[in-house]
Design a protein around this motif. Structure first.
Motif, PDB file in Angstrom:
ATOM      1  N   ASN A  93       0.838  -1.192   0.000  1.00 49.21           N
ATOM      2  CA  ASN A  93       0.000   0.000   0.000  1.00 49.21           C
ATOM      3  C   ASN A  93       0.877   1.247   0.000  1.00 49.21           C
ATOM      4  OD1 ASN A  93      -2.373   1.442  -0.024  1.00 49.21           O
ATOM      5  ND2 ASN A  93      -2.596   1.416   2.202  1.00 49.21           N
ATOM      6  N   ILE A  94       1.730   1.369  -1.023  1.00 47.04           N
ATOM      7  CA  ILE A  94       2.552   2.570  -1.080  1.00 47.04           C
ATOM      8  C   ILE A  94       1.644   3.757  -1.389  1.00 47.04           C
ATOM      9  CG2 ILE A  94       4.655   1.320  -1.696  1.00 47.04           C
ATOM     10  CD1 ILE A  94       4.350   2.389  -4.545  1.00 47.04           C
ATOM     11  N   PRO A  95       1.980   4.940  -0.866  1.00 50.40           N
ATOM     12  CA  PRO A  95       1.099   6.088  -1.043  1.00 50.40           C
ATOM     13  C   PRO A  95       1.081   6.606  -2.485  1.00 50.40           C
ATOM     14  CG  PRO A  95       3.102   6.725   0.117  1.00 50.40           C
ATOM     15  CD  PRO A  95       3.148   5.233  -0.038  1.00 50.40           C
ATOM     16  N   ALA A  96      -0.020   7.233  -2.844  1.00 47.75           N
ATOM     17  CA  ALA A  96      -0.174   7.807  -4.187  1.00 47.75           C
ATOM     18  C   ALA A  96       0.902   8.850  -4.474  1.00 47.75           C
ATOM     19  CB  ALA A  96      -1.564   8.408  -4.345  1.00 47.75           C
ATOM     20  N   SER A  97       1.391   9.513  -3.437  1.00 53.87           N
ATOM     21  CA  SER A  97       2.430  10.536  -3.618  1.00 53.87           C
ATOM     22  C   SER A  97       3.719   9.959  -4.188  1.00 53.87           C
ATOM     23  CB  SER A  97       2.721  11.236  -2.292  1.00 53.87           C
ATOM     24  OG  SER A  97       3.222  10.309  -1.348  1.00 53.87           O
ATOM     25  N   GLU A  98       3.885   8.638  -4.074  1.00 55.99           N
ATOM     26  CA  GLU A  98       5.085   7.987  -4.594  1.00 55.99           C
ATOM     27  C   GLU A  98       5.140   8.040  -6.124  1.00 55.99           C
ATOM     28  OE1 GLU A  98       8.669   6.862  -4.029  1.00 55.99           O
ATOM     29  OE2 GLU A  98       7.379   7.124  -2.299  1.00 55.99           O
ATOM     30  N   ALA A  99       4.028   8.402  -6.750  1.00 53.33           N
ATOM     31  CA  ALA A  99       4.018   8.561  -8.211  1.00 53.33           C
ATOM     32  C   ALA A  99       5.060   9.584  -8.654  1.00 53.33           C
ATOM     33  CB  ALA A  99       2.626   8.970  -8.692  1.00 53.33           C
ATOM     34  N   ALA A 100       5.304  10.598  -7.840  1.00 55.78           N
ATOM     35  CA  ALA A 100       6.315  11.599  -8.197  1.00 55.78           C
ATOM     36  C   ALA A 100       7.703  10.964  -8.287  1.00 55.78           C
ATOM     37  CB  ALA A 100       6.308  12.735  -7.183  1.00 55.78           C
ATOM     38  N   GLY A 101       8.053  10.132  -7.321  1.00 52.43           N
ATOM     39  CA  GLY A 101       9.354   9.469  -7.345  1.00 52.43           C
ATOM     40  C   GLY A 101       9.501   8.535  -8.533  1.00 52.43           C
ATOM     41  N   ILE A 102       8.424   7.846  -8.861  1.00 54.39           N
ATOM     42  CA  ILE A 102       8.453   6.943 -10.013  1.00 54.39           C
ATOM     43  C   ILE A 102       8.578   7.745 -11.302  1.00 54.39           C
ATOM     44  CG2 ILE A 102       7.080   5.263 -11.327  1.00 54.39           C
ATOM     45  CD1 ILE A 102       6.021   4.292  -8.546  1.00 54.39           C
ATOM     46  N   ALA A 103       7.837   8.854 -11.395  1.00 53.00           N
ATOM     47  CA  ALA A 103       7.924   9.707 -12.586  1.00 53.00           C
ATOM     48  C   ALA A 103       9.343  10.247 -12.753  1.00 53.00           C
ATOM     49  CB  ALA A 103       6.919  10.851 -12.493  1.00 53.00           C
ATOM     50  N   ILE A 104       9.962  10.662 -11.659  1.00 50.61           N
ATOM     51  CA  ILE A 104      11.337  11.165 -11.732  1.00 50.61           C
ATOM     52  C   ILE A 104      12.279  10.073 -12.222  1.00 50.61           C
ATOM     53  CG2 ILE A 104      13.284  11.959 -10.307  1.00 50.61           C
ATOM     54  CD1 ILE A 104      11.124  13.498  -8.620  1.00 50.61           C
ATOM     55  N   ASN A 105      12.084   8.849 -11.764  1.00 49.49           N
ATOM     56  CA  ASN A 105      12.899   7.725 -12.247  1.00 49.49           C
ATOM     57  C   ASN A 105      12.736   7.542 -13.748  1.00 49.49           C
ATOM     58  OD1 ASN A 105      14.489   5.446 -10.807  1.00 49.49           O
ATOM     59  ND2 ASN A 105      13.201   6.383  -9.234  1.00 49.49           N
ATOM     60  N   ILE A 106      11.516   7.594 -14.216  1.00 46.29           N
ATOM     61  CA  ILE A 106      11.259   7.436 -15.653  1.00 46.29           C
ATOM     62  C   ILE A 106      11.940   8.557 -16.422  1.00 46.29           C
ATOM     63  CG2 ILE A 106       9.470   7.462 -17.444  1.00 46.29           C
ATOM     64  CD1 ILE A 106       7.582   6.179 -15.258  1.00 46.29           C
ATOM     65  N   ILE A 107      11.735   9.800 -15.994  1.00 44.45           N
ATOM     66  CA  ILE A 107      12.306  10.970 -16.674  1.00 44.45           C
ATOM     67  C   ILE A 107      13.828  10.885 -16.706  1.00 44.45           C
ATOM     68  CG2 ILE A 107      12.593  13.477 -16.517  1.00 44.45           C
ATOM     69  CD1 ILE A 107       9.681  13.391 -15.181  1.00 44.45           C
ATOM     70  N   ASN A 108      14.428  10.494 -15.594  1.00 41.01           N
ATOM     71  CA  ASN A 108      15.888  10.407 -15.518  1.00 41.01           C
ATOM     72  C   ASN A 108      16.462   9.323 -16.428  1.00 41.01           C
ATOM     73  OD1 ASN A 108      16.157  12.501 -13.722  1.00 41.01           O
ATOM     74  ND2 ASN A 108      16.194  11.183 -11.919  1.00 41.01           N
ATOM     75  N   ASN A 109      15.639   8.396 -16.863  1.00 37.67           N
ATOM     76  CA  ASN A 109      16.120   7.317 -17.728  1.00 37.67           C
ATOM     77  C   ASN A 109      15.694   7.479 -19.179  1.00 37.67           C
ATOM     78  OD1 ASN A 109      17.652   5.061 -16.255  1.00 37.67           O
ATOM     79  ND2 ASN A 109      16.089   5.729 -14.808  1.00 37.67           N
ATOM     80  N   GLU A 110      15.127   8.633 -19.519  1.00 38.44           N
ATOM     81  CA  GLU A 110      14.830   8.918 -20.918  1.00 38.44           C
ATOM     82  C   GLU A 110      16.130   9.297 -21.612  1.00 38.44           C
ATOM     83  OE1 GLU A 110      11.757  11.889 -20.619  1.00 38.44           O
ATOM     84  OE2 GLU A 110      10.201  10.362 -20.510  1.00 38.44           O
ATOM     85  N   MET A 111      16.344   8.720 -22.780  1.00 35.60           N
ATOM     86  CA  MET A 111      17.621   8.911 -23.465  1.00 35.60           C
ATOM     87  C   MET A 111      17.572   9.953 -24.566  1.00 35.60           C
ATOM     88  SD  MET A 111      18.984   4.992 -23.522  1.00 35.60           S
ATOM     89  CE  MET A 111      20.367   5.379 -24.549  1.00 35.60           C
ATOM     90  N   THR A 112      16.402  10.243 -25.080  1.00 29.85           N
ATOM     91  CA  THR A 112      16.267  11.253 -26.118  1.00 29.85           C
ATOM     92  C   THR A 112      15.135  12.178 -25.735  1.00 29.85           C
ATOM     93  OG1 THR A 112      14.756   9.847 -27.373  1.00 29.85           O
ATOM     94  CG2 THR A 112      17.076   9.737 -27.978  1.00 29.85           C
ATOM     95  N   PRO A 113      15.186  13.421 -26.199  1.00 32.49           N
ATOM     96  CA  PRO A 113      14.109  14.340 -25.841  1.00 32.49           C
ATOM     97  C   PRO A 113      12.773  13.898 -26.428  1.00 32.49           C
ATOM     98  CG  PRO A 113      15.837  15.457 -27.104  1.00 32.49           C
ATOM     99  CD  PRO A 113      16.194  14.019 -27.032  1.00 32.49           C
ATOM    100  N   THR A 114      11.725  14.169 -25.689  1.00 35.37           N
ATOM    101  CA  THR A 114      10.395  13.909 -26.210  1.00 35.37           C
ATOM    102  C   THR A 114       9.997  15.034 -27.148  1.00 35.37           C
ATOM    103  OG1 THR A 114       9.291  15.066 -24.422  1.00 35.37           O
ATOM    104  CG2 THR A 114       9.721  12.718 -24.092  1.00 35.37           C
ATOM    105  N   LYS A 115       8.964  14.869 -27.896  1.00 38.68           N
ATOM    106  CA  LYS A 115       8.499  15.907 -28.811  1.00 38.68           C
ATOM    107  C   LYS A 115       8.192  17.193 -28.061  1.00 38.68           C
ATOM    108  CE  LYS A 115       6.711  12.566 -32.061  1.00 38.68           C
ATOM    109  NZ  LYS A 115       5.523  11.888 -32.544  1.00 38.68           N
ATOM    110  N   GLN A 116       7.586  17.084 -26.865  1.00 37.77           N
ATOM    111  CA  GLN A 116       7.219  18.270 -26.120  1.00 37.77           C
ATOM    112  C   GLN A 116       8.444  19.000 -25.568  1.00 37.77           C
ATOM    113  OE1 GLN A 116       4.882  16.574 -22.943  1.00 37.77           O
ATOM    114  NE2 GLN A 116       6.378  17.198 -21.433  1.00 37.77           N
ATOM    115  N   GLN A 117       9.580  18.292 -25.422  1.00 35.03           N
ATOM    116  CA  GLN A 117      10.773  18.910 -24.865  1.00 35.03           C
ATOM    117  C   GLN A 117      11.700  19.479 -25.934  1.00 35.03           C
ATOM    118  OE1 GLN A 117      12.098  15.396 -22.861  1.00 35.03           O
ATOM    119  NE2 GLN A 117      11.479  16.163 -20.859  1.00 35.03           N
TER     120      GLN A 117
END
Length: 171
Positions: A143-167
């Protein structure tokens, strides 16, 4: 496929027909004495290519269930994001999930004050991360808290290798 090194009973290092090294997951693939020829490829449930050998220790330190749920999350990222991901993102995310569960057991919570900014700049990653929290709680019976989505999102962002279209900046 030739299995060349046991990691644990369910993970092993193998070489495919092109002699590329990969990590395979499947019930019992690491159990037989290595090296051996794996002829029944249906035993392989997942493959991991381009894995940094430093990450092999993760397979013994983190539960198979955490690695598999992180793999599912990464699959969703690959389907829904307009960017390539670091091949080792599964291990960064697995480590984050394992640490989150440990923190939860010790009643330690982390505040993520940047959630609003993350939502504005990386809405896809945040949406995936929110769904990931639900998946983690369901698959791992936690039952990890919903706020943990921020940490997971940061992990995903930090592992992106090329810019997204929006970036992508046009200048």
């Amino acid at each position: 496929m030739k299995v060349v090194k046991k990691i644990n009973n369910n993970f092993a290092v193998a070489r495919d027909d092109n002699l590329e090294e990969l990590i395979i997951y499947g019930k019992g693939v690491g159990f037989p004495t290595v090296p051996y020829e794996l002829t029944d490829l249906s035993k392989i449930e997942r493959t991991y290519y381009n894995i940094d050998t430093q990450n092999l220790a993760f397979f013994n330190a983190i539960s198979d269930d955490i690695i598999l749920v992180a793999s599912e999350i990464v699959d969703v990222c690959r389907e829904q994001l307009d960017t390539l991901l670091n091949p080792n993102v599964v291990f960064a995310l697995s480590d984050h999930i394992a640490f989150c569960i440990e923190r939860m057991k010790k009643n330690i919570q982390i505040e993520y004050p940047l959630m609003y900014d993350l939502q504005q700049l990386h809405y896809k990653e945040v949406r995936i991360a929110r769904d990931a929290v639900k998946l983690i709680n369901y698959r791992l019976r936690t039952n990890i808290p919903a706020s943990e989505a921020a940490g997971i999102a940061i992990n995903i962002i930090n592992n992106e290798m090329t810019p997204t279209k929006q970036q992508t900046v046009i200048g």
